[in-house]
Design an enzyme around this catalytic site. Structure first.
Site, PDB file in Angstrom:
ATOM      1  N   ASN A 133      37.821  27.186  24.898  1.00 27.20           N
ATOM      2  CA  ASN A 133      37.884  28.506  24.267  1.00 27.20           C
ATOM      3  C   ASN A 133      38.662  29.538  25.068  1.00 27.20           C
ATOM      4  O   ASN A 133      39.194  30.486  24.501  1.00 27.20           O
ATOM      5  CB  ASN A 133      36.460  29.019  24.028  1.00 27.20           C
ATOM      6  CG  ASN A 133      36.436  30.426  23.458  1.00 27.20           C
ATOM      7  OD1 ASN A 133      36.878  30.654  22.342  1.00 27.20           O
ATOM      8  ND2 ASN A 133      35.937  31.377  24.236  1.00 27.20           N
ATOM      9  N   THR A 175      35.475  35.151  17.412  1.00 29.31           N
ATOM     10  CA  THR A 175      36.317  33.955  17.481  1.00 29.31           C
ATOM     11  C   THR A 175      37.754  34.227  17.914  1.00 29.31           C
ATOM     12  O   THR A 175      38.469  33.279  18.271  1.00 29.31           O
ATOM     13  CB  THR A 175      36.351  33.242  16.112  1.00 29.31           C
ATOM     14  OG1 THR A 175      36.855  34.139  15.120  1.00 29.31           O
ATOM     15  CG2 THR A 175      34.957  32.769  15.720  1.00 29.31           C
ATOM     16  N   ASP A 184      40.945  34.798  25.311  1.00 32.39           N
ATOM     17  CA  ASP A 184      40.643  33.857  24.238  1.00 32.39           C
ATOM     18  C   ASP A 184      41.870  33.014  23.888  1.00 32.39           C
ATOM     19  O   ASP A 184      42.889  33.531  23.434  1.00 32.39           O
ATOM     20  CB  ASP A 184      40.164  34.615  22.996  1.00 32.39           C
ATOM     21  CG  ASP A 184      39.487  33.697  22.001  1.00 32.39           C
ATOM     22  OD1 ASP A 184      38.447  33.131  22.355  1.00 32.39           O
ATOM     23  OD2 ASP A 184      40.005  33.549  20.889  1.00 32.39           O
ATOM     24  N   ASP A 214      31.280  24.337  25.716  1.00 32.86           N
ATOM     25  CA  ASP A 214      30.913  25.685  26.118  1.00 32.86           C
ATOM     26  C   ASP A 214      31.466  26.691  25.102  1.00 32.86           C
ATOM     27  O   ASP A 214      32.535  26.493  24.530  1.00 32.86           O
ATOM     28  CB  ASP A 214      31.494  25.962  27.506  1.00 32.86           C
ATOM     29  CG  ASP A 214      31.141  27.322  28.035  1.00 32.86           C
ATOM     30  OD1 ASP A 214      29.991  27.517  28.444  1.00 32.86           O
ATOM     31  OD2 ASP A 214      32.025  28.206  28.034  1.00 32.86           O
ATOM     32  N   HIS A 218      32.478  30.543  19.637  1.00 34.87           N
ATOM     33  CA  HIS A 218      33.632  31.431  19.725  1.00 34.87           C
ATOM     34  C   HIS A 218      34.928  30.736  19.303  1.00 34.87           C
ATOM     35  O   HIS A 218      36.000  31.333  19.396  1.00 34.87           O
ATOM     36  CB  HIS A 218      33.755  31.986  21.146  1.00 34.87           C
ATOM     37  CG  HIS A 218      32.574  32.813  21.560  1.00 34.87           C
ATOM     38  ND1 HIS A 218      32.311  34.049  21.015  1.00 34.87           N
ATOM     39  CD2 HIS A 218      31.558  32.560  22.427  1.00 34.87           C
ATOM     40  CE1 HIS A 218      31.194  34.530  21.545  1.00 34.87           C
ATOM     41  NE2 HIS A 218      30.721  33.648  22.398  1.00 34.87           N
ATOM     42  N   GLU A 264      27.627  24.602  22.434  1.00 32.34           N
ATOM     43  CA  GLU A 264      26.840  25.783  22.786  1.00 32.34           C
ATOM     44  C   GLU A 264      27.061  26.831  21.707  1.00 32.34           C
ATOM     45  O   GLU A 264      27.983  27.627  21.772  1.00 32.34           O
ATOM     46  CB  GLU A 264      27.256  26.326  24.154  1.00 32.34           C
ATOM     47  CG  GLU A 264      26.417  27.527  24.573  1.00 32.34           C
ATOM     48  CD  GLU A 264      27.114  28.422  25.585  1.00 32.34           C
ATOM     49  OE1 GLU A 264      26.418  29.219  26.221  1.00 32.34           O
ATOM     50  OE2 GLU A 264      28.357  28.339  25.702  1.00 32.34           O
TER      51      GLU A 264
END
Length: 478
Positions: A133, A175, A184, A214, A218, A264
């Site tokens: 991510n 996201t 990101d 992880d 997102h 997660e």
């Protein structure tokens, strides 16, 4: 960095089934039997040396910390947490600088291979924590090879990927903006996907058979906003990561249903849990919170400890009493004693569903000194092989195929997990001794707990006996 990291960190059944499996509809006959030891911040040599003890303790899987190249600032030192600079060195392996195996915390590729050989020798599955991510805070620390592979810096991040998220319940920000301050990544960039999947396949070739994703919530699913400003057409990262589709000639190296994969996806408002369930198992973070509240209160009265508090079917959830986040990041669970964590683990692990994860606290840690010996890469304390932990791990394996019947005393202080007519696990949450008198499916007779040799009697469908304060007991019918 300490306060920014809070949103950064975050498991499912014996083997995650094919992606077409319905992970929302409950199967009452599903029974999970595996257990995970989270060897948090252990380096590869420590894991390799400890593998026999891990197997002897009844764990069937081990989860490593992130193994990819990561941020490693000059003078970062060998402490888990460095008070002088008010930041934890353990944070650094959650800051990727390249998708290549090996970093200064866990060790080299060759050391990982030695660890994998040790795991294979003792039939332990290895799960690797991966985090596609985001990159490191310091984008100048990201390797030029990484930037080149994804088409340059402009293509590495989402169009607002360097902007810190303000509202975690806004799916666009969640996201497409920075998570916990971390930049990101444009996970929909096919060049990034190819580079990342080459890393995943490299791990699979080394023998890795599971992944923890992880900050999975997102990374967008198809219902989430699409970053058209970054030339993205669809949110297809999870289709590629789970083997549904290839990217630029690269596909997941082995069938997805041969891997243990969980994300997660910390529970909160507006999280599309059902859509994520179409791809992988998820973390039962809400359930862990309720269990910790019962441990704190020394009673489950007024709390629902039977429900897993999740939209996904329980057989696809990873469960825990505490995680590395609740312990080392927010310190939410760090005040709980080892005894409290242990009895919570016994209740969690004795149950029919979920795949429980045992977080390895640092060696020497106390309730006033959370980091204990504070040595980065060192093995954690010995709680993972405490007799009660070992007993319930082996109980879980022995109870494969047996459905649960959970009973809780009126006071909420005594918990009983019956597993068919083959066994039972009892937990006293109270700081005082307690007498158990609850319904059981065990046949009439006298039974001895496998750890302490304590005797319990079953008559007229009830089990009776005295439970010591904050202690658990395991019975297996011979």
């Amino acid at each position: 960095m300490k306060k920014l990291i809070l949103g950064v960190m975050g498991v499912s059944m014996t083997c995650i089934p094919a992606v077409s499996k319905d992970r929302v509809t409950v199967d009452p006959d599903a029974v999970n039997s595996e257990t995970i030891l989270h060897a948090w911040s252990w380096n590869f040599p420590e894991m390799a040396r400890s593998m026999k003890e891990i197997a002897d303790a009844g764990f069937t899987m081990i989860q490593t910390s992130p193994v990819q190249q990561c941020y490693s600032p000059e003078g970062s030192g060998k402490k888990i947490f460095d008070d002088k600079v008010t930041e934890g060195n353990w944070y650094y392996y959650y800051q990727p600088t390249d998708w290549k195996i090996g970093n200064s915390i866990l060790g080299s590729r060759e050391q990982m291979k030695q660890m994998m050989d040790s795991a294979a020798k003792y039939s332990i599955k290895v799960i690797v924590d991966v985090l596609p991510n985001h990159t490191a805070f310091d984008i100048d620390a990201v390797s030029e090879d990484f930037y080149k592979a994804v088409g340059g810096r402009d293509r590495m991040f989402h169009s607002n990927g360097l902007a810190p998220m303000r509202d975690y319940n806004d799916r666009l920000q969640c996201t497409l903006w920075g998570s916990g301050g971390l930049p990101d990544v444009n996970t929909e960039n096919p060049d990034f996907q190819k580079y990342y999947m080459q890393f995943v396949n490299d791990l699979i070739e080394m023998g890795v058979r599971g992944f923890r994703y992880d900050t999975a919530k997102h990374i967008g699913v198809h219902s989430d906003p699409v970053d058209t400003a970054s030339c993205v057409k669809e949110n297809d990262f999870w289709d590629v990561a789970t083997g549904r589709k290839a990217v630029k000639g690269i596909r997941l190296a082995i069938p997805y249903d041969s891997l243990f994969v969980y994300g997660e996806v910390l529970q909160d408002k507006n999280v599309p849990e059902k859509e994520y369930a179409d791809y992988f198992g998820q973390t039962a973070s809400g359930y862990g919170w309720v269990l910790r509240e019962a441990l704190e209160k020394h009673s489950s009265k007024g709390l629902d400890l039977k429900s897993f508090h999740h939209q996904s079917a329980p057989e696809f959830l990873t469960t825990w009493v505490e995680s590395h986040d609740t312990y080392a990041n927010a310190h939410e669970s760090a005040h709980l004693t080892d005894d409290q964590i242990r009895i919570g683990w016994v209740y969690l692990t004795a149950r029919q569903n979920g795949t429980p994860l045992f977080f390895s606290r640092p060696a020497g840690s106390t309730r006033s000194n959370y980091y204990g010996d504070n040595i980065l890469g060192a093995r954690g304390n010995d709680e993972f092989k405490h007799p009660e932990v070992v007993a319930v791990n082996k109980f879980r394996t022995a109870m494969k195929g047996e459905k649960e019947n959970v009973q809780i005393s009126e006071s909420g202080e005594v918990l009983l997990v019956n597993r068919g007519k083959k066994g039972a696990a009892m937990v006293n949450l109270s700081k005082s001794a307690n007498f158990i008198d609850l319904p059981t499916d065990l046949p009439t007779g006298c039974y001895k707990d496998v750890v302490y040799g304590k005797e319990f009697k079953v008559k007229n469908g009830k089990i009776k006996g005295l439970l010591a304060p904050e202690r658990s007991y395991i019975i297996v019918k011979k």
